[in-house]
Design a protein around this motif. Structure first.
Motif, mmCIF file in Angstrom:
data_model
loop_
_atom_site.group_PDB
_atom_site.id
_atom_site.type_symbol
_atom_site.label_atom_id
_atom_site.label_comp_id
_atom_site.label_asym_id
_atom_site.label_seq_id
_atom_site.Cartn_x
_atom_site.Cartn_y
_atom_site.Cartn_z
ATOM 1 N N THR A 42 48.251 -33.487 -32.554
ATOM 2 C CA THR A 42 47.974 -32.225 -31.852
ATOM 3 C C THR A 42 47.499 -31.103 -32.762
ATOM 4 O O THR A 42 46.622 -30.331 -32.376
ATOM 5 C CB THR A 42 49.204 -31.778 -31.051
ATOM 6 N N ALA A 46 43.772 -29.578 -32.344
ATOM 7 C CA ALA A 46 43.556 -28.146 -32.097
ATOM 8 C C ALA A 46 42.601 -27.557 -33.127
ATOM 9 O O ALA A 46 41.710 -26.760 -32.780
ATOM 10 C CB ALA A 46 44.892 -27.409 -32.116
ATOM 11 N N CYS A 49 38.960 -28.954 -32.455
ATOM 12 C CA CYS A 49 38.387 -28.381 -31.228
ATOM 13 C C CYS A 49 38.130 -26.888 -31.353
ATOM 14 O O CYS A 49 37.170 -26.373 -30.774
ATOM 15 C CB CYS A 49 39.270 -28.713 -30.033
ATOM 16 N N ILE A 73 41.278 -33.947 -23.379
ATOM 17 C CA ILE A 73 41.966 -33.204 -24.448
ATOM 18 C C ILE A 73 40.990 -32.289 -25.163
ATOM 19 O O ILE A 73 41.305 -31.135 -25.456
ATOM 20 C CB ILE A 73 42.661 -34.163 -25.421
ATOM 21 N N GLN A 76 40.338 -29.312 -22.940
ATOM 22 C CA GLN A 76 41.531 -28.450 -22.892
ATOM 23 C C GLN A 76 41.633 -27.596 -24.155
ATOM 24 O O GLN A 76 41.872 -26.390 -24.084
ATOM 25 C CB GLN A 76 42.789 -29.318 -22.740
ATOM 26 N N GLU A 77 41.453 -28.220 -25.307
ATOM 27 C CA GLU A 77 41.582 -27.486 -26.567
ATOM 28 C C GLU A 77 40.444 -26.495 -26.787
ATOM 29 O O GLU A 77 40.661 -25.401 -27.301
ATOM 30 C CB GLU A 77 41.698 -28.460 -27.748
ATOM 31 N N ARG A 80 41.219 -23.624 -24.485
ATOM 32 C CA ARG A 80 42.287 -22.801 -25.056
ATOM 33 C C ARG A 80 41.734 -21.894 -26.153
ATOM 34 O O ARG A 80 42.025 -20.709 -26.198
ATOM 35 C CB ARG A 80 43.392 -23.686 -25.641
ATOM 36 N N SER A 81 40.902 -22.456 -27.016
ATOM 37 C CA SER A 81 40.340 -21.677 -28.117
ATOM 38 C C SER A 81 39.430 -20.554 -27.625
ATOM 39 O O SER A 81 39.406 -19.471 -28.199
ATOM 40 C CB SER A 81 39.578 -22.604 -29.065
#
Length: 189
Positions: A42, A46, A49, A73, A76-77, A80-81
């Motif tokens: 993870t 993160a 990404c 994934i 999603q990352e 989020r960023s």
């Protein structure tokens, strides 16, 4: 992020495999990028990404969409960023992509398509087409690994974290098949 650092992450996590593989595209290769191996880490996922998202910070992205399952994934990352929502498209019984689970897009919404790896780009193109069906605007494609050797053109910007030039073969011209080596189908199917 430097290419050497990216490659080190891929090597350290066992994401680059050697053998005889059938890719989702139907092509064969002696190398395979198993994104799940790097994405299960993870902190590394993160970081990679976030580096992918950097190229899209000024693009006005409102939503990130990914084709399931490999791109979820990554999308999603990246979402989020960028501080935006992330959704995914799923296959129906005929392998067409659609939105389920209450996901939707609105006309004019600026959407970034995210994927783990592309070779021929078929699933990404289906995702772009789906975005357009809703009247939303696909602003570009972000992929962790581009193994297309520059042959894929979606008609919108494509930015990859890294380009890997890995040999691919039509099944009839595959040297591993000619040697009788067993084939592995490691994809998400």
């Amino acid at each position: 992020m430097k290419e050497s650092e990216i490659l080190q992450h891929l090597a350290d996590t066992g994401a680059l495999l050697t053998g005889h593989f059938q890719l989702r595209s139907g092509l064969h290769s002696d190398r395979y990028f198993q994104a799940a191996q790097v994405l299960q880490q993870t902190v590394i996922a993160a970081k990679l990404c976030a580096a992918m998202a950097d190229g899209w910070r000024d693009a006005g992205v409102e939503t990130v969409i990914s084709p399931a399952i490999g791109g979820i994934i990554v999308g999603q990352e990246i979402g989020r960023s960028l501080g935006v929502k992330a959704i995914f498209a799923e296959k129906d019984e005929q392998s067409n992509l659609l939105l389920r689970r209450g996901f939707s897009l609105r006309a004019g919404e600026r959407v970034l398509v995210a994927e783990d790896v592309i070779t021929k780009g078929g699933r990404v193109q289906q995702t772009i087409d789906l975005v357009r069906q809703f009247g939303a605007v696909p602003v570009g494609v972000a992929t962790m690994v581009d193994r297309s050797d520059g042959s894929v053109d979606f008609g919108i910007p494509l930015k990859s974290l890294i380009r890997l030039t890995l040999a691919t073969y039509e099944p009839t011209a595959c040297p591993m098949c000619k040697q009788g080596l067993p084939i592995d189908k490691p994809g998400s199917k």
